[in-house]
Design a protein around this motif. Sequence first.
Motif, PDB file in Angstrom:
ATOM      1  N   SER A  72       0.854  -1.189   0.000  1.00  0.00           N
ATOM      2  CA  SER A  72       0.000   0.000   0.000  1.00  0.00           C
ATOM      3  C   SER A  72       0.893   1.243   0.000  1.00  0.00           C
ATOM      4  CB  SER A  72      -0.953  -0.015   1.200  1.00  0.00           C
ATOM      5  OG  SER A  72      -0.547   0.910   2.173  1.00  0.00           O
ATOM      6  N   PHE A  73       0.506   2.193  -0.826  1.00  0.00           N
ATOM      7  CA  PHE A  73       1.291   3.411  -1.011  1.00  0.00           C
ATOM      8  C   PHE A  73       1.536   4.117   0.322  1.00  0.00           C
ATOM      9  CE2 PHE A  73       1.413   7.996  -1.826  1.00  0.00           C
ATOM     10  CZ  PHE A  73       2.519   8.056  -2.650  1.00  0.00           C
ATOM     11  N   GLU A  74       0.481   4.179   1.170  1.00  0.00           N
ATOM     12  CA  GLU A  74       0.612   4.874   2.458  1.00  0.00           C
ATOM     13  C   GLU A  74       1.672   4.181   3.323  1.00  0.00           C
ATOM     14  OE1 GLU A  74      -2.298   3.928   1.168  1.00  0.00           O
ATOM     15  OE2 GLU A  74      -3.133   5.896   0.652  1.00  0.00           O
ATOM     16  N   GLU A  75       1.609   2.840   3.368  1.00  0.00           N
ATOM     17  CA  GLU A  75       2.574   2.123   4.210  1.00  0.00           C
ATOM     18  C   GLU A  75       3.999   2.248   3.670  1.00  0.00           C
ATOM     19  OE1 GLU A  75       1.346  -1.844   5.523  1.00  0.00           O
ATOM     20  OE2 GLU A  75      -0.728  -1.192   5.223  1.00  0.00           O
ATOM     21  N   VAL A  76       4.116   2.278   2.354  1.00  0.00           N
ATOM     22  CA  VAL A  76       5.453   2.383   1.760  1.00  0.00           C
ATOM     23  C   VAL A  76       6.059   3.759   2.043  1.00  0.00           C
ATOM     24  CG1 VAL A  76       6.765   2.289  -0.398  1.00  0.00           C
ATOM     25  CG2 VAL A  76       4.920   0.661  -0.008  1.00  0.00           C
ATOM     26  N   LEU A  79       7.305   3.709   5.489  1.00  0.00           N
ATOM     27  CA  LEU A  79       8.602   3.017   5.574  1.00  0.00           C
ATOM     28  C   LEU A  79       9.726   3.972   5.190  1.00  0.00           C
ATOM     29  CD1 LEU A  79       7.903  -0.493   3.965  1.00  0.00           C
ATOM     30  CD2 LEU A  79       8.369   0.016   6.370  1.00  0.00           C
ATOM     31  N   PHE A  80       9.467   4.789   4.184  1.00  0.00           N
ATOM     32  CA  PHE A  80      10.466   5.775   3.749  1.00  0.00           C
ATOM     33  C   PHE A  80      10.761   6.755   4.881  1.00  0.00           C
ATOM     34  CE2 PHE A  80      10.478  10.230   2.130  1.00  0.00           C
ATOM     35  CZ  PHE A  80      11.827  10.300   1.823  1.00  0.00           C
ATOM     36  N   ARG A  81       9.681   7.219   5.553  1.00  0.00           N
ATOM     37  CA  ARG A  81       9.877   8.191   6.643  1.00  0.00           C
ATOM     38  C   ARG A  81      10.674   7.588   7.792  1.00  0.00           C
ATOM     39  NH1 ARG A  81       5.175  10.938   4.913  1.00  0.00           N
ATOM     40  NH2 ARG A  81       3.769   9.320   5.628  1.00  0.00           N
ATOM     41  N   GLN A  82      10.454   6.274   8.032  1.00  0.00           N
ATOM     42  CA  GLN A  82      11.137   5.626   9.174  1.00  0.00           C
ATOM     43  C   GLN A  82      12.540   5.126   8.831  1.00  0.00           C
ATOM     44  OE1 GLN A  82       8.549   2.432  10.145  1.00  0.00           O
ATOM     45  NE2 GLN A  82       6.914   3.757  10.908  1.00  0.00           N
ATOM     46  N   ALA A  83      12.884   5.112   7.549  1.00  0.00           N
ATOM     47  CA  ALA A  83      14.162   4.501   7.145  1.00  0.00           C
ATOM     48  C   ALA A  83      15.341   5.301   7.698  1.00  0.00           C
ATOM     49  CB  ALA A  83      14.244   4.438   5.621  1.00  0.00           C
ATOM     50  N   ASP A 100       9.130  -4.348  -5.151  1.00  0.00           N
ATOM     51  CA  ASP A 100       8.405  -3.110  -5.463  1.00  0.00           C
ATOM     52  C   ASP A 100       8.590  -2.075  -4.356  1.00  0.00           C
ATOM     53  OD1 ASP A 100       7.033  -3.263  -8.004  1.00  0.00           O
ATOM     54  OD2 ASP A 100       5.860  -4.897  -7.162  1.00  0.00           O
ATOM     55  N   VAL A 101       8.484  -2.547  -3.107  1.00  0.00           N
ATOM     56  CA  VAL A 101       8.592  -1.638  -1.966  1.00  0.00           C
ATOM     57  C   VAL A 101      10.018  -1.085  -1.858  1.00  0.00           C
ATOM     58  CG1 VAL A 101       8.562  -1.533   0.566  1.00  0.00           C
ATOM     59  CG2 VAL A 101       6.689  -2.658  -0.670  1.00  0.00           C
ATOM     60  N   ALA A 102      11.009  -1.970  -1.936  1.00  0.00           N
ATOM     61  CA  ALA A 102      12.399  -1.534  -1.807  1.00  0.00           C
ATOM     62  C   ALA A 102      12.748  -0.534  -2.908  1.00  0.00           C
ATOM     63  CB  ALA A 102      13.333  -2.741  -1.867  1.00  0.00           C
ATOM     64  N   LYS A 103      12.269  -0.822  -4.111  1.00  0.00           N
ATOM     65  CA  LYS A 103      12.570   0.066  -5.247  1.00  0.00           C
ATOM     66  C   LYS A 103      11.963   1.449  -5.011  1.00  0.00           C
ATOM     67  CE  LYS A 103      11.620  -1.804  -9.310  1.00  0.00           C
ATOM     68  NZ  LYS A 103      10.700  -2.115 -10.432  1.00  0.00           N
ATOM     69  N   PHE A 107      13.814   4.982  -4.387  1.00  0.00           N
ATOM     70  CA  PHE A 107      13.503   6.102  -5.284  1.00  0.00           C
ATOM     71  C   PHE A 107      13.216   7.363  -4.477  1.00  0.00           C
ATOM     72  CE2 PHE A 107       9.761   8.181  -7.457  1.00  0.00           C
ATOM     73  CZ  PHE A 107      10.471   8.825  -8.449  1.00  0.00           C
ATOM     74  N   LEU A 108      12.379   7.224  -3.422  1.00  0.00           N
ATOM     75  CA  LEU A 108      12.055   8.393  -2.592  1.00  0.00           C
ATOM     76  C   LEU A 108      13.287   8.889  -1.837  1.00  0.00           C
ATOM     77  CD1 LEU A 108       8.609   7.319  -1.017  1.00  0.00           C
ATOM     78  CD2 LEU A 108       8.984   8.884  -2.931  1.00  0.00           C
ATOM     79  N   SER A 109      14.144   7.938  -1.422  1.00  0.00           N
ATOM     80  CA  SER A 109      15.338   8.298  -0.639  1.00  0.00           C
ATOM     81  C   SER A 109      16.493   8.738  -1.533  1.00  0.00           C
ATOM     82  CB  SER A 109      15.834   7.104   0.191  1.00  0.00           C
ATOM     83  OG  SER A 109      14.786   6.413   0.793  1.00  0.00           O
ATOM     84  N   ARG A 110      16.318   8.584  -2.845  1.00  0.00           N
ATOM     85  CA  ARG A 110      17.404   8.861  -3.807  1.00  0.00           C
ATOM     86  C   ARG A 110      18.663   8.067  -3.472  1.00  0.00           C
ATOM     87  NH1 ARG A 110      16.456  13.708  -6.748  1.00  0.00           N
ATOM     88  NH2 ARG A 110      14.465  14.582  -6.164  1.00  0.00           N
ATOM     89  N   LEU A 111      18.446   6.803  -3.131  1.00  0.00           N
ATOM     90  CA  LEU A 111      19.573   5.929  -2.816  1.00  0.00           C
ATOM     91  C   LEU A 111      19.680   4.840  -3.881  1.00  0.00           C
ATOM     92  CD1 LEU A 111      19.195   5.325   1.035  1.00  0.00           C
ATOM     93  CD2 LEU A 111      21.036   6.561  -0.125  1.00  0.00           C
ATOM     94  N   PRO A 112      20.883   4.297  -4.096  1.00  0.00           N
ATOM     95  CA  PRO A 112      21.003   3.175  -5.025  1.00  0.00           C
ATOM     96  C   PRO A 112      20.205   1.978  -4.514  1.00  0.00           C
ATOM     97  CG  PRO A 112      23.171   3.978  -4.333  1.00  0.00           C
ATOM     98  CD  PRO A 112      22.162   4.682  -3.486  1.00  0.00           C
ATOM     99  N   TYR A 113      19.588   1.281  -5.454  1.00  0.00           N
ATOM    100  CA  TYR A 113      18.747   0.132  -5.100  1.00  0.00           C
ATOM    101  C   TYR A 113      19.356  -1.137  -5.702  1.00  0.00           C
ATOM    102  CZ  TYR A 113      14.926  -3.173  -5.886  1.00  0.00           C
ATOM    103  OH  TYR A 113      14.166  -4.310  -5.968  1.00  0.00           O
TER     104      TYR A 113
END
Length: 349
Positions: A72-76, A79-83, A100-103, A107-113
């Motif tokens: 779910s977009f909200e949960e993902v 996860l980004f906020r808590q990372a 999908d979630v990790a990618k 993407f939101l964190s601008r980190l290599p995946y």
Amino acid sequence: MLIPRQTAIPELVRVKPGALDRIGIYAGRNEFTRVVLFFSQGLDDRLLARLTGSLRSKNVQVLQQMQIESVSFEEVTELFRQAPRNADAIIGFGGGKALDVAKYVAFLSRLPYLSVPTSLSNDGFCSPQSSLTIAERRYPLPSAMPFGVILDTAVCLDAPEILWHSGVGDLVSKFTAVTDWKLAFHAQETPVDDFAALLSDASVYQFVARPKRDLDGMRLLGTALLLNGISMSICGSSRPASGSEHLISHALDSLSKRPRLHGLQVGVATYLISLLQNQNSRRIAALFDATGFWQAIASDPFDRAEWLEAARIAPTMKSDFYTVLSSRDCLPEIETALRSDPNLRLCFG
Ligand SMILES: [Zn+2]
């Protein structure tokens, strides 16, 4: 003046048996010392131990390790906020959802995946999109291409056979997707990217020439799905990988009592659409014969009424997306095909 094209492609690609145990080496070479790891629910503990053991052996610290159940977009975004903010890279390990979630978090964190699939059930392990749910419906959202794809062919060969069938089903959809793309060009001048279409086509043929479920077959299927993801990145659209057969599968996801693996739905829909397009049907049927795809579907058949409804609403699944389904009222032909085509009859009990 010639303007150079910018295309995101993975910098690190390893497709071989034993690649999983070398992930620590690959991370170290790229100076990733702190990573966040998302892995699939139900993943074999031994696989997880191999991955974390390899990272540990090269002093790569796992800052956070999370099992993924929801897309779910909200949960993902949560996860980004808590990372942790001090990570160098994000690893997705397992099947569809975790990747999908990790990618998307990367993407939101601008980190290599780093994408580390354990099966080849669809082309999502190396594509510029993340499939997430918003209000119960699944949408492909623009995302980043992986920095690295580490595909252990021995691990994928160990995965259940049905996942392999799903990967084969997703791969053949490139035949009908590219035909739809060309139809859209003629009907509505949708631009076709020649090189992306060529790469998409070529990737399927590599596998079709040797459709075996063994180590080398995993390499060919994995490489073909990977090149397909890259063809999407080249043209900045999902057109080379997804046409009306995907619209039917998306419709099934939204209405079916029991949606099935993406590639199983897409594979059968690809054959059905190829009949409407009057192209490639025999080639697709022969490939499904050779790989045992038809038998896999026949052992747990689809619901004909659900498919008719899915075909009816399929053109509404994506706006401004011309396909063979937009060219005429295809429903009578679909109804006849589901009832009388010998291959499709197998798929519908
Ligand atoms: Zn697909």
